[in-house]
Write a protein that holds these residues in place. Structure first.
Motif, PDB file in Angstrom:
ATOM      1  N   LEU A  79       0.859  -1.185   0.000  1.00 39.68           N
ATOM      2  CA  LEU A  79       0.000   0.000   0.000  1.00 39.68           C
ATOM      3  C   LEU A  79       0.887   1.222   0.000  1.00 39.68           C
ATOM      4  N   ASN A  80       0.502   2.181  -0.821  1.00 42.09           N
ATOM      5  CA  ASN A  80       1.329   3.359  -1.005  1.00 42.09           C
ATOM      6  C   ASN A  80       0.788   4.509  -0.168  1.00 42.09           C
ATOM      7  N   ALA A 109       6.468   6.550  -6.205  1.00 37.53           N
ATOM      8  CA  ALA A 109       6.352   5.956  -7.541  1.00 37.53           C
ATOM      9  C   ALA A 109       6.454   4.451  -7.386  1.00 37.53           C
ATOM     10  N   GLU A 110       5.599   3.732  -8.106  1.00 35.14           N
ATOM     11  CA  GLU A 110       5.490   2.277  -7.944  1.00 35.14           C
ATOM     12  C   GLU A 110       6.830   1.554  -7.857  1.00 35.14           C
ATOM     13  N   LYS A 111       7.665   1.803  -8.875  1.00 31.19           N
ATOM     14  CA  LYS A 111       8.900   1.021  -8.964  1.00 31.19           C
ATOM     15  C   LYS A 111       9.851   1.362  -7.831  1.00 31.19           C
ATOM     16  N   GLN A 112       9.871   2.626  -7.431  1.00 29.43           N
ATOM     17  CA  GLN A 112      10.743   3.064  -6.335  1.00 29.43           C
ATOM     18  C   GLN A 112      10.266   2.476  -5.009  1.00 29.43           C
ATOM     19  N   LEU A 113       8.940   2.445  -4.845  1.00 23.65           N
ATOM     20  CA  LEU A 113       8.368   1.915  -3.609  1.00 23.65           C
ATOM     21  C   LEU A 113       8.654   0.417  -3.485  1.00 23.65           C
ATOM     22  N   ILE A 114       8.508  -0.284  -4.593  1.00 20.79           N
ATOM     23  CA  ILE A 114       8.777  -1.729  -4.582  1.00 20.79           C
ATOM     24  C   ILE A 114      10.240  -1.976  -4.198  1.00 20.79           C
ATOM     25  N   PHE A 115      11.130  -1.173  -4.770  1.00 21.76           N
ATOM     26  CA  PHE A 115      12.555  -1.362  -4.456  1.00 21.76           C
ATOM     27  C   PHE A 115      12.830  -1.064  -2.992  1.00 21.76           C
ATOM     28  N   ALA A 116      12.250   0.009  -2.488  1.00 22.61           N
ATOM     29  CA  ALA A 116      12.517   0.390  -1.100  1.00 22.61           C
ATOM     30  C   ALA A 116      11.995  -0.663  -0.129  1.00 22.61           C
ATOM     31  N   CYS A 156       4.772  -8.023  -7.371  1.00 23.72           N
ATOM     32  CA  CYS A 156       4.153  -7.050  -6.469  1.00 23.72           C
ATOM     33  C   CYS A 156       2.937  -6.399  -7.098  1.00 23.72           C
ATOM     34  N   VAL A 157       2.026  -5.982  -6.247  1.00 23.29           N
ATOM     35  CA  VAL A 157       0.939  -5.106  -6.667  1.00 23.29           C
ATOM     36  C   VAL A 157       0.955  -3.918  -5.716  1.00 23.29           C
ATOM     37  N   VAL A 158       0.934  -2.714  -6.290  1.00 25.98           N
ATOM     38  CA  VAL A 158       0.963  -1.508  -5.461  1.00 25.98           C
ATOM     39  C   VAL A 158      -0.378  -0.805  -5.575  1.00 25.98           C
ATOM     40  N   GLN A 159      -0.961  -0.452  -4.439  1.00 27.80           N
ATOM     41  CA  GLN A 159      -2.216   0.290  -4.446  1.00 27.80           C
ATOM     42  C   GLN A 159      -2.075   1.486  -3.531  1.00 27.80           C
ATOM     43  N   ASN A 160      -2.685   2.576  -3.936  1.00 34.62           N
ATOM     44  CA  ASN A 160      -2.681   3.769  -3.104  1.00 34.62           C
ATOM     45  C   ASN A 160      -3.575   3.537  -1.870  1.00 34.62           C
ATOM     46  N   VAL A 161      -3.291   4.224  -0.758  1.00 36.18           N
ATOM     47  CA  VAL A 161      -4.119   4.037   0.441  1.00 36.18           C
ATOM     48  C   VAL A 161      -5.559   4.486   0.194  1.00 36.18           C
ATOM     49  N   GLY A 162      -5.725   5.537  -0.644  1.00 40.99           N
ATOM     50  CA  GLY A 162      -7.070   6.010  -0.971  1.00 40.99           C
ATOM     51  C   GLY A 162      -7.853   4.945  -1.714  1.00 40.99           C
ATOM     52  N   ASN A 170      16.932   3.940 -23.549  1.00 41.57           N
ATOM     53  CA  ASN A 170      15.866   3.660 -22.588  1.00 41.57           C
ATOM     54  C   ASN A 170      15.018   4.853 -22.184  1.00 41.57           C
ATOM     55  N   VAL A 171      14.686   5.711 -23.147  1.00 42.16           N
ATOM     56  CA  VAL A 171      13.811   6.837 -22.801  1.00 42.16           C
ATOM     57  C   VAL A 171      12.454   6.335 -22.304  1.00 42.16           C
ATOM     58  N   MET A 172      12.043   5.138 -22.770  1.00 46.12           N
ATOM     59  CA  MET A 172      10.719   4.643 -22.383  1.00 46.12           C
ATOM     60  C   MET A 172      10.641   4.272 -20.902  1.00 46.12           C
ATOM     61  N   ASP A 173      11.769   4.161 -20.227  1.00 45.20           N
ATOM     62  CA  ASP A 173      11.735   3.855 -18.793  1.00 45.20           C
ATOM     63  C   ASP A 173      11.487   5.094 -17.942  1.00 45.20           C
ATOM     64  N   CYS A 174      11.500   6.269 -18.570  1.00 44.71           N
ATOM     65  CA  CYS A 174      11.310   7.511 -17.814  1.00 44.71           C
ATOM     66  C   CYS A 174       9.914   7.521 -17.202  1.00 44.71           C
ATOM     67  N   ILE A 175       9.832   7.880 -15.914  1.00 45.29           N
ATOM     68  CA  ILE A 175       8.521   7.931 -15.263  1.00 45.29           C
ATOM     69  C   ILE A 175       8.008   9.359 -15.184  1.00 45.29           C
ATOM     70  N   GLU A 176       8.695  10.301 -15.805  1.00 42.51           N
ATOM     71  CA  GLU A 176       8.293  11.703 -15.865  1.00 42.51           C
ATOM     72  C   GLU A 176       8.081  12.305 -14.483  1.00 42.51           C
ATOM     73  N   CYS A 177       8.956  11.948 -13.531  1.00 42.89           N
ATOM     74  CA  CYS A 177       8.769  12.429 -12.161  1.00 42.89           C
ATOM     75  C   CYS A 177       9.222  13.869 -12.009  1.00 42.89           C
ATOM     76  N   GLY A 178      10.113  14.321 -12.887  1.00 39.09           N
ATOM     77  CA  GLY A 178      10.525  15.724 -12.839  1.00 39.09           C
ATOM     78  C   GLY A 178      11.723  15.994 -11.957  1.00 39.09           C
ATOM     79  N   SER A 179      12.337  14.959 -11.376  1.00 40.41           N
ATOM     80  CA  SER A 179      13.495  15.185 -10.502  1.00 40.41           C
ATOM     81  C   SER A 179      14.646  15.837 -11.268  1.00 40.41           C
ATOM     82  N   CYS A 180      14.840  15.419 -12.522  1.00 44.22           N
ATOM     83  CA  CYS A 180      15.965  15.932 -13.309  1.00 44.22           C
ATOM     84  C   CYS A 180      15.798  17.424 -13.582  1.00 44.22           C
TER      85      CYS A 180
END
Lengths: 268, 438
Positions: free
Chosen positions: B162-163, B238-245, B262-268, B402-412
């Motif tokens: 749960l996220n 972000a799903e993939k980051q949460l799974i790794f953590a 894994c399956v990730v779901q938001n708490v809401g 690997n541009v397709m792996d970008c999750i567009e999070c905006g950190s960069c």
């Protein structure tokens, strides 16, 4: 000391003679025979390397012409006399009356005429701008005016005038590079002789278009009624000039287009 | 119990701004005269419209039905009369919607009643109820939940996460939900766990929400859910980051969380699932944070789906001064809006107004090769290099890099000292690569 200078001078002269002879012999033995016509043809081509012919630049095209896989009139840029000259070099018959085609941007909505719904401060490029809410212009079919086509034009024939791309027909050579860059598909190839266009490309209904642009074609059919059959083609709410059978330029005055999207491109 | 604080690679830590609204309890918005419900609120196929003009509908009645596997139903937020309209979508263009003029009675449809025997339901029946309730991922992606709950048979799922990270600055909706409706979230979690047949359920929460961690830990063991504190770092949610953590597993490039088991779901989403299964309530309301410096009374509200932004701001006491930007979502990934006609959708986690000095002005200056974007990228990409490839239209090279792996999070873009609009470049690159593949 003097001996040394004379010895060096003699040595250098001898070396020069020997190496020169070697190069001369090698050049004769390994000579590559090139058709001299290629060079002559290339001289007649414009040399802009625009790629409009479909070959990788003018010299590649010249090779193709001489090799027989292309014809001189495939060059969209060449003036008629150059085509004739090339044909003469090759001993070919020319086909007269090739109509030159130029590009035209079928939108008239500049910053004053069209409604912009939001400000945009992203990348100055139309292809990126359409990805964000399909562009900030009210009309989702109109020119975004960020100049992707103007930057693609190797002949500087496109100018961004008050947020609208405008093709200068006298500079346009018809290479077609701009056409594929436009994310709205607004740029069309038309015969140079036709200088009358409907500057709108929106298939929406008249009232909807009027809300977002004051110079849109509202589909009133005034031009259609004033033209002979098939000179103007109606597609829903959008009139189109039939470029194979164009109406006379006087139709602009006769029809009195209420929004002014039917315009002539000469004289202004 | 040892405190484990886990993290992923890269990331940034922008100013949180959560203090504006994190202590405001969730308030329920009053019944409005009119709701405009956008039909296509989720990723996937648009749903099939079931109502016509002047139809009378009841609260919770299906107004558009799921069409296709990846799709979701849409329900009426109140009882009233239907009018079919086109309204401003959050993506800018006009989109079909249903306007419901309330009759003031706010009557539930007959099928909506609490089910005392819900604990006896088998997993198929539970999944069916989730599907009927039109639940989609409420963290922001709006991916239909029923699809996530039906993994293909060859994918073994052994972890439900749960996220509750809520890593986006300014947003506090999930935080308040965990504090106030923790029991509902945990019930939802155990239902989701039952549907998926997993026994390991964890909930990841960033440790700037210590009160929520403590609150959930009180009862979590009863539901066999493990509460895991995470370090504060964007994009922790972000799903993939949460799974790794949480699990230490990496989702393969181009893969989905289910490829890592894994399956990730938001708490809401979990709370909505609990409502759907226990009380058969469809998803017609959600908790949204209304915040930002220009807002008079920032807070957390339970809005019905279809509430226009004009009403949202009115309820929040209006604005103190003209904002420079209005966003639906958080400041990092939210979408800028220009119309107050836009309505709250199932994935609207926040409505954020930003001041002139808070918004980024991109200058698109040349890359100075400092490498800060590479350090910040949570997906281990090279955003600077990629953006140059995309600027020069070398999309095949960008795909290879690997541009397709970008999750567009905006950190960069957040760390770039040359103010390059890196995320917009990535977006363009991804769009071109997808177009080329077709």
């Amino acid at each position: 000391m003097l001996d040394l200078v004379i010895l060096s001078a003699v040595l250098v002269v001898c070396m020069g003679i020997v190496l020169g002879l070697t190069i001369g012999i090698v050049a004769k033995v390994f000579e590559v025979k090139q058709d001299e016509r290629i060079e002559l043809v290339e001289e007649e081509l414009p040399g802009a390397n625009c790629g409009g012919c479909g070959f990788a630049g003018c010299s590649d095209f010249a090779k193709a012409i001489v090799g027989g896989t292309a014809t001189p009139d495939q060059c969209p840029v060449c003036a008629e006399e150059s085509v004739e000259k090339i044909s003469k070099i090759l001993g070919l018959e020319t086909e007269p009356n090739k109509v030159k085609k130029v590009a035209v941007v079928l939108c008239g909505g500049d910053k004053n005429n069209a409604k912009f719904e939001a400000g945009y401060n992203g990348i100055n490029d139309c292809k990126s701008a359409v990805l964000i809410g399909s562009g900030v212009k009210g009309c989702k079919y109109g020119c975004l005016g960020l100049g992707t086509c103007a930057r693609a034009c190797p002949f500087n024939a496109i100018e961004i005038k008050n947020g609208l791309a405008v093709v200068h027909p006298e500079l346009c050579v018809g290479c077609g590079k701009c056409i594929e860059t436009c994310p709205r598909n607004l740029i069309k190839f038309v015969p140079e002789t036709v200088r009358i266009h409907v500057f709108c490309n929106s298939p929406e209904k008249g009232p909807a278009k009027k809300k977002v642009c004051s110079v849109a074609c509202i589909g009133c059919r005034k031009c259609w009624k004033n033209a002979e059959e098939n000179q103007i083609i109606m597609k829903g709410f959008l009139a189109r000039v039939n470029y194979d059978f164009p109406p006379p330029p006087e139709i602009v005055e006769a029809a009195g287009c209420p929004t002014g999207c039917l315009r002539r491109t000469d004289g202004d | 119990m040892p405190v484990t604080v886990r993290l992923f690679r890269g990331g940034v830590h922008p100013k949180e701004g959560k203090e504006l609204s994190c202590s405001e309890p969730i308030r329920t918005a009053p019944l409005l005269d009119k709701y405009t419900v956008i039909l296509h609120q989720h990723i996937g196929a648009p749903p099939k419209l079931l109502v016509k003009n002047k139809d009378k509908v009841r609260k919770g009645q299906v107004i558009a039905e799921k069409a296709g596997f990846v799709s979701a139903s849409v329900h009426s937020p109140t009882s009233g009369t239907v009018k079919l309209v086109n309204c401003h979508g959050p993506a800018g263009s006009h989109t079909p919607a249903v306007e419901i003029t309330s009759d003031g009675k706010d009557e539930w449809d007959d099928y909506v009643k609490s089910d005392p025997d819900w604990e006896q339901l088998d997993s198929n029946e539970c999944r069916k109820r989730v599907e009927q309730a039109g639940i989609v991922g409420m963290g922001g992606a709006a991916f239909p939940t029923s699809v996530k709950l039906s993994p293909p048979a060859d994918k073994k799922i052994d972890n439900l996460i749960l996220n509750g990270a809520e890593c986006e600055p300014f947003l506090t909706a999930d935080h308040r939900l965990m504090l106030e409706e923790g029991e509902k979230i945990l019930t939802g979690a155990s239902i989701l766990g039952r549907i998926l047949g997993v026994d390991k359920i964890s909930i990841g929460i960033e440790n700037n929400k210590q009160d929520a961690i403590d609150k959930l830990r009180e009862t979590a063991s009863k539901y066999s859910v493990e509460v895991i504190p995470l370090r504060v770092m964007y994009p922790q949610g972000a799903e993939k980051q949460l799974i790794f953590a949480i699990t230490g597993r990496e989702v393969p490039s181009g893969g989905l969380p289910m490829d890592a088991g894994c399956v990730v779901q938001n708490v809401g989403t979990a709370a909505a699932v609990a409502d759907a299964v226990r009380e058969r309530k469809p998803l017609i309301e959600r908790v949204t944070t209304v915040t930002g410096k220009p807002v008079c009374n920032p807070g957390n509200w339970k809005f019905r789906i279809g509430t226009p932004l004009s009403k949202v701001l009115e309820l929040a006491g209006g604005i103190k001064k003209q904002p420079a930007k209005m966003l639906l979502g958080g400041p990092m990934m939210g979408m800028a809006q220009y119309s107050l006609e836009v309505t709250i959708m199932k994935n609207a986690s926040g409505v954020l107004l930003l001041d002139e000095d808070e918004i980024a002005q991109f200058g698109s200056q040349p890359c100075i090769r400092c490498g800060r974007c590479v350090e910040a990228c949570p997906m281990s990409l090279m955003p600077g290099t990629l953006s140059q490839m995309i600027e020069s239209e070398k999309f095949d090279l960008a795909e290879y890099t690997n541009v397709m792996d970008c999750i567009e999070c905006g950190s960069c873009a957040y760390v770039c000292p040359a103010l390059r609009p890196l995320v917009q470049h990535m977006k363009r690159g991804k769009a071109e690569v997808i177009a080329n593949r077709k």
